[in-house]
Scaffold this active site. Structure first.
Site, short mmCIF file in Angstrom:
data_model
loop_
_atom_site.label_atom_id
_atom_site.label_comp_id
_atom_site.label_asym_id
_atom_site.label_seq_id
_atom_site.Cartn_x
_atom_site.Cartn_y
_atom_site.Cartn_z
N ASP A 45 -4.41 11.67 3.57
CA ASP A 45 -3.79 10.47 3.02
C ASP A 45 -3.99 10.56 1.50
O ASP A 45 -4.82 11.35 1.02
CB ASP A 45 -4.51 9.25 3.61
N ASP A 80 -3.71 7.58 -1.25
CA ASP A 80 -4.42 6.45 -1.85
C ASP A 80 -5.70 6.15 -1.08
O ASP A 80 -5.65 5.88 0.11
CB ASP A 80 -3.48 5.22 -1.82
#
Ligand code: B16
Ligand code: MG
Length: 215
Positions: free
Chosen positions: A8, A10
């Site tokens: 991922d 953020d």
């Protein structure tokens, strides 16, 4: 054996959450909508549209107004990420990326953001990411498994041989739904469903982690 790693963006590789927060706050202030840092916590890892829906709650807006608000927020966000540089990588990220590349593991990004590509470039880590899965790649956002399955497919790796690194509950759910291993970064209350929970990637070594996941 694990052959693919999906990150991922953020909250895992960098903290764009603060920039997303400021952009939403500016929009909310302009619109007279109640919003604060605490309310922003509920937006972690979810799509732009879903985020706006949470902010507007049961107030009624036309589709044109919704699109205008999403566009304004995005413009504020895009302006603010212009200053991102390699110093914005979270602790341990660069060493970990180097280590897994050395180990011959393939890597993909699995971010909900439509702005993920420029962020990866500004962070200076494009050479460590083989495939980019972002907010343009699939229709259904996390917690649907689609984005991570897209990454595995592009890498040519069986989902069961992939591990996802996530900081959001919806992301862990998506990884498990994809039949992948999940490493949660952050508090147990948020990512406790993952196979392994870590506070950050600092001092994390691939050989140790791989052992922990497969036992
Ligand atoms: P954009 P991730 C997510 O990134 C953010 O956590 C979330 O706050 C944001 O709304 C979403 O991307 C969409 O971003 O508006 O740039 O398309 O955690 O999935 O890397
Ligand atoms: Mg995230």
């Amino acid at each position: 054996d694990i052959q693919g790693v999906i990150f991922d963006l953020d909250g895992v590789l960098t903290d764009t959450a603060e920039y997303h927060y400021r952009a939403w706050q500016r929009l909310a202030d302009e619109e007279g909508l109640p919003f604060d840092r605490e309310a922003n916590e509920a937006l972690r890892g979810i799509s732009r549209r879903a985020s706006l829906m949470k902010i507007i709650g049961d107030r009624v807006y036309s589709e044109a107004q919704i699109e205008d608000m999403m566009e304004r927020k995005n413009q504020y966000y895009v302006d603010s990420i212009d200053a991102i540089s390699p110093t914005d990588l979270l602790p341990g990220v660069l060493d970990f990326l180097k280590e897994i590349k050395q180990a011959g593991v393939k890597t993909a990004l699995g971010s909900a953001s439509k702005n993920a590509r420029p962020v990866i470039e500004k962070l200076g880590i494009a050479e460590y990411i083989d495939v980019i899965g972002d907010g343009h790649s699939v229709e259904r956002p996390k917690p649907a498994p689609d984005l991570f399955l897209f990454g595995a497919n592009e890498l040519g790796v069986d989902p069961a041989a992939c591990v996802v690194f996530e900081d959001a509950a919806a992301g862990i759910e998506a990884a498990l739904a994809a039949g992948m291993w999940a490493v949660g970064l952050g508090p147990v209350e948020r990512v406790g469903e993952a196979h392994v929970v870590l506070s950050s990637l600092e001092n994390v070594h691939w050989a140790d982690l791989r052992g922990k996941l497969q036992q």
